[in-house]
Design a protein around this motif. Structure first.
Motif, PDB file in Angstrom:
ATOM      1  N   TYR A  37       0.830  -1.206   0.000  1.00  0.00           N
ATOM      2  CA  TYR A  37       0.000   0.000   0.000  1.00  0.00           C
ATOM      3  C   TYR A  37       0.867   1.260   0.000  1.00  0.00           C
ATOM      4  CZ  TYR A  37      -3.135   3.667   1.662  1.00  0.00           C
ATOM      5  OH  TYR A  37      -3.837   4.848   1.798  1.00  0.00           O
ATOM      6  N   SER A  40       1.738   2.414  -3.390  1.00  0.00           N
ATOM      7  CA  SER A  40       0.652   3.167  -4.024  1.00  0.00           C
ATOM      8  C   SER A  40       0.658   4.622  -3.556  1.00  0.00           C
ATOM      9  CB  SER A  40      -0.692   2.508  -3.706  1.00  0.00           C
ATOM     10  OG  SER A  40      -1.766   3.257  -4.214  1.00  0.00           O
ATOM     11  N   LYS A 164       3.691  -2.274 -11.026  1.00  0.00           N
ATOM     12  CA  LYS A 164       3.634  -1.165 -10.082  1.00  0.00           C
ATOM     13  C   LYS A 164       5.007  -0.570  -9.797  1.00  0.00           C
ATOM     14  CE  LYS A 164      -0.830  -1.352  -9.259  1.00  0.00           C
ATOM     15  NZ  LYS A 164      -1.738  -0.249  -9.626  1.00  0.00           N
ATOM     16  N   ASP A 236      -1.994   5.524 -13.514  1.00  0.00           N
ATOM     17  CA  ASP A 236      -1.847   4.914 -12.200  1.00  0.00           C
ATOM     18  C   ASP A 236      -3.123   4.165 -11.806  1.00  0.00           C
ATOM     19  OD1 ASP A 236      -0.789   4.332  -9.632  1.00  0.00           O
ATOM     20  OD2 ASP A 236      -1.844   6.057  -8.805  1.00  0.00           O
TER      21      ASP A 236
END
Length: 325
Positions: A37, A40, A164, A236
């Motif tokens: 996370y 992100s 990612k 994204d």
């Protein structure tokens, strides 16, 4: 040695360098500690930092308080989304078109708004931003107010934006390139004219500089970089919506620039990191006090921003020792 390299050799520059190194290795750290996370969040920080740097070019160095900067953010994102929706998935086509669209819209807005000053300039930039925002809301073919799921840009054989970590490092590289450009801009003849016009426009005009043209060029460049951040945001989340260019987003960008330090090279990075750290920490903290209070984290953030404005007028950058552009 470039101006950016010189800035990084100062004591506070070393702190900034350490910060950049931590950002560079964040994907490795999140993988090692199984905190995906945070990757992100880090990606969002990098994207918003690029947008903040672009606003700082005109707000910090030029004194142009644009309250509609998020419109370039949204223009870049929507250009990507519309092309993807019609089957054009190549990033080699999407990205240049999106940046050109953002720059062109910035040219139009700047040509009209820069003929005014002060409150009138703020209101005109806001009006143009809201115009595009409501156009986005009315585009039923592209999801209207609900937004639109899109496919990510494709760079065959070069990079997979679905990865990612790879996407994060792309954003980091683009942030570094944006900072390099900003350092060159601030200390170039062009940048010095923009900064001089902020202090005394009449004197710069008397010296023979076409201030309006310089400002318009700076406004267009800032719009292009704003479009770049919108491109990254659309990729994204693989999603676009009118919320990308609402006046709230423009307000957030202004807060970030002011929080970090206007007219400074690294201020937008400090401001972006502080903004997201406060958001990510205040939400769970307030939820611990009472379930549901986390949604109102900005009520606590607001007074904190006022305190910074009162006691650290140069933002976080001034707390680390002034080192402009």
């Amino acid at each position: 040695m470039t101006d950016l390299a010189a800035a990084l050799r100062t004591p506070r520059g070393i702190v900034t360098l350490v910060l950049l190194v931590l950002l560079a290795v964040l994907p490795l750290l999140t993988q090692a500690f199984d905190q995906r996370y945070l990757l992100s969040v880090g990606t969002r920080v990098l994207i918003w930092a690029i947008a903040a740097v672009s606003l700082n070019l005109i707000l910090g160095y030029g004194g142009m308080v644009s309250f509609g900067h998020a419109v370039f953010f949204g223009t870049g994102g929507y250009a990507i989304g519309i092309l993807a929706h019609h089957g054009i998935a190549s990033g080699w086509i999407q990205w240049p078109v999106a940046i050109a669209a953002s720059a062109l819209w910035a040219l139009v807005v700047g040509a009209l708004s820069l003929r005014t000053r002060g409150l009138y300039f703020i209101m005109i930039t806001l009006a143009f931003a809201q115009l595009v925002y409501y156009v986005g809301v009315g585009l039923e073919a592209y999801g209207a107010d609900d937004g639109l799921n899109i496919s990510r840009s494709r760079f065959a054989g070069l990079i997979d934006l679905r990865d990612k970590a790879a996407f994060y490092w792309l954003c980091f590289a683009l942030l570094c390139a944006t900072l390099w450009f900003c350092s060159r801009f601030a200390n170039s003849r062009f940048g010095l004219v923009i900064r001089g016009a902020k202090s005394n426009e009449l004197r710069m005009a008397a010296l023979g500089f076409p201030v309006f043209r310089y400002r318009l060029a700076a406004f267009t460049i800032a719009g292009a970089f704003g479009g770049l951040s919108g491109i990254l945001m659309a990729n994204d989340g693989a999603y676009i919506s009118p919320a990308m260019m609402s006046w709230v987003k423009s307000g957030d960008l202004i807060v970030i620039v002011v929080l970090g330090g206007m007219g400074t090279l690294f201020g937008p990075i400090y401001g972006t990191i502080a903004f997201f750290l406060l958001e990510e920490s205040l939400k769970p903290l307030l939820d611990l006090l009472h379930r549901g209070w986390g949604e109102y984290w900005q009520i606590v953030f607001g007074p904190m921003l006022v305190l910074i404005a009162l006691y650290a007028r140069g933002g976080i950058d001034s707390l680390m020792g002034r080192n402009r552009g």
